[in-house]
Design a protein around this motif. Structure first.
Motif, PDB file in Angstrom:
ATOM      1  N   GLU A   4     -39.035  -0.091  60.052  1.00 54.20           N
ATOM      2  CA  GLU A   4     -39.254   1.828  59.910  1.00 54.20           C
ATOM      3  C   GLU A   4     -40.368   1.876  60.705  1.00 54.20           C
ATOM      4  O   GLU A   4     -40.055   3.151  61.810  1.00 54.20           O
ATOM      5  N   LYS A   5     -41.010   1.850  61.479  1.00 54.16           N
ATOM      6  CA  LYS A   5     -42.327   2.174  62.215  1.00 54.16           C
ATOM      7  C   LYS A   5     -41.912   2.044  63.251  1.00 54.16           C
ATOM      8  O   LYS A   5     -41.835   3.353  64.013  1.00 54.16           O
ATOM      9  N   SER A  45     -39.367  -5.024  56.779  1.00 48.24           N
ATOM     10  CA  SER A  45     -38.794  -3.530  56.324  1.00 48.24           C
ATOM     11  C   SER A  45     -39.593  -2.231  56.888  1.00 48.24           C
ATOM     12  O   SER A  45     -39.136  -1.308  58.171  1.00 48.24           O
ATOM     13  N   SER A  69     -38.907   4.843  64.098  1.00 47.74           N
ATOM     14  CA  SER A  69     -39.860   6.636  64.410  1.00 47.74           C
ATOM     15  C   SER A  69     -40.424   6.626  65.527  1.00 47.74           C
ATOM     16  O   SER A  69     -40.181   7.897  65.847  1.00 47.74           O
ATOM     17  N   ASN A 128     -47.056  -4.414  58.359  1.00 48.39           N
ATOM     18  CA  ASN A 128     -45.806  -4.531  58.833  1.00 48.39           C
ATOM     19  C   ASN A 128     -46.364  -6.033  60.297  1.00 48.39           C
ATOM     20  O   ASN A 128     -45.415  -6.441  60.348  1.00 48.39           O
TER      21      ASN A 128
END
Length: 344
Positions: free
Chosen positions: A326-327, A322, A330, A292
């Motif tokens: 997402e990281k 992306s 979460s 990332n």
């Protein structure tokens, strides 16, 4: 509850610490609490001013009949007295601790430096013993606290100003938003841009801390023919900053041993990869190299190669962006978690 937020403030300087207090106050009010914030004027020079401020805070007591809880965020405001004092530590006075043996500390070379360092250490330990609860803003700050003072403190990540998960175009520029300060290493960013082999641009946004550094940077850009490649935008509004995040190719954030750094979290929420350094501290709690973002040595050539890579392969930039989004989703960094820890 009636809550008082105790912090310190340097005149005309606005950064992550000020944003954190503003956001904390807002969310406490939204949760139904009555809130006041108290800012102690802060000056790091000369060392005598540090000891004077510590003593002044130690002499201050907030009336327990008027205030239920005091939340303190910074040195030396956490030395203020109250029977229910909870600390959410951004950092200690770093020049007396982790910056002591670096070029970023003016305290070590001062004749009163060693005595001031000892006094800070002793007063910090006293404040920590008096605190009902202690948290920090990151794993990095928690590690420092345990290493320096033998205090275990869980971390509570501060949510960013805005969490809009919006990504615009992947433009032709790398964005570096941060106040202009030696520990943020904007000069290293300029050196990296100079070594880039592509037409990638570098946009830096942030308030100047002094006129001398501004003149130096402007002269460096002119002397090296970088006017079309590098731009210092100065202080920008939140709206402008969000636009620059949303349409950048990636974000550069290369401070020295940062406490936390809103920049990484803000960039991830915009679906943008972050280029950082192996010694940058807080950002390393989020950035995974090649997944990332990019983790490089604090070396102009390595950073230039990272910038060139994103410029030459937008597909990689989008894929990392992306993964960044997402990281951060979460990780579920919310004000509800912060308020539960500080107020319940």
């Amino acid at each position: 509850m009636k809550i008082c937020i105790a912090t310190v403030k340097s005149p005309f300087i606005r950064g992550g610490a000020e944003i954190l207090v503003e956001n904390l106050k807002y969310h406490l009010l939204q949760a139904g609490h009555k809130v006041e914030d108290i800012s102690i004027p802060f000056a790091a020079h000369p060392p005598q001013s540090l000891t004077d401020m510590i003593r002044a805070c130690q002499l201050l007591s907030i009336d327990k009949n008027m205030v239920d809880v005091v939340i303190s965020t910074k040195f030396p405001a956490y030395c203020i007295n109250h029977p229910v004092k909870r600390l959410w530590i951004l950092h200690q006075h770093r020049q007396a601790y982790d910056l002591w043996n670096t070029r970023f500390s003016s305290l070590k070379g001062h004749p009163e430096g060693a005595d001031t360092k000892r006094f800070i250490f002793e007063s910090d330990n006293q404040a920590f013993r008096e605190a009902q609860r202690i948290y920090t803003i990151s794993k990095n700050v928690s590690k420092r606290l345990q290493r320096n003072n033998g205090v275990f403190a869980p971390h509570l990540y501060p949510p960013p100003n805005s969490t809009g998960s919006i990504s615009g175009e992947y433009g032709d520029y790398i964005f570096y938003p941060s106040r202009i300060n030696p520990t943020k290493r904007q000069f290293l960013a300029l050196q990296a841009a100079l070594k880039a082999n592509t037409r990638v641009k570098l946009l830096l946004a942030g308030a100047w801390e002094d006129a001398t550094s501004r003149a130096f940077f402007e002269r460096y850009i002119e002397d090296h023919g970088m006017k079309g490649q590098v731009s210092f935008l100065g202080y920008v509004s939140e709206r402008k900053k969000n636009y620059l995040y949303e349409n950048c190719l990636g974000v550069l954030f290369i401070p020295y041993d940062e406490d936390y750094g809103y920049v990484t979290v803000e960039a991830f929420h915009r679906g943008k990869p972050v280029i950082t350094c192996a010694d940058s501290g807080g950002p390393l709690e989020f950035v995974e190299n090649g997944v990332n973002g990019i983790i490089a040595r604090p070396d102009p050539l390595e950073l230039a190669q990272a910038m060139d890579w994103l410029y030459m392969d937008r597909g990689v930039a989008k894929k990392m962006g992306s993964a960044a989004l997402e990281k951060i989703i979460s990780m579920d960094i919310t004000w509800n978690k912060v308020l539960c820890a500080l107020t319940e």
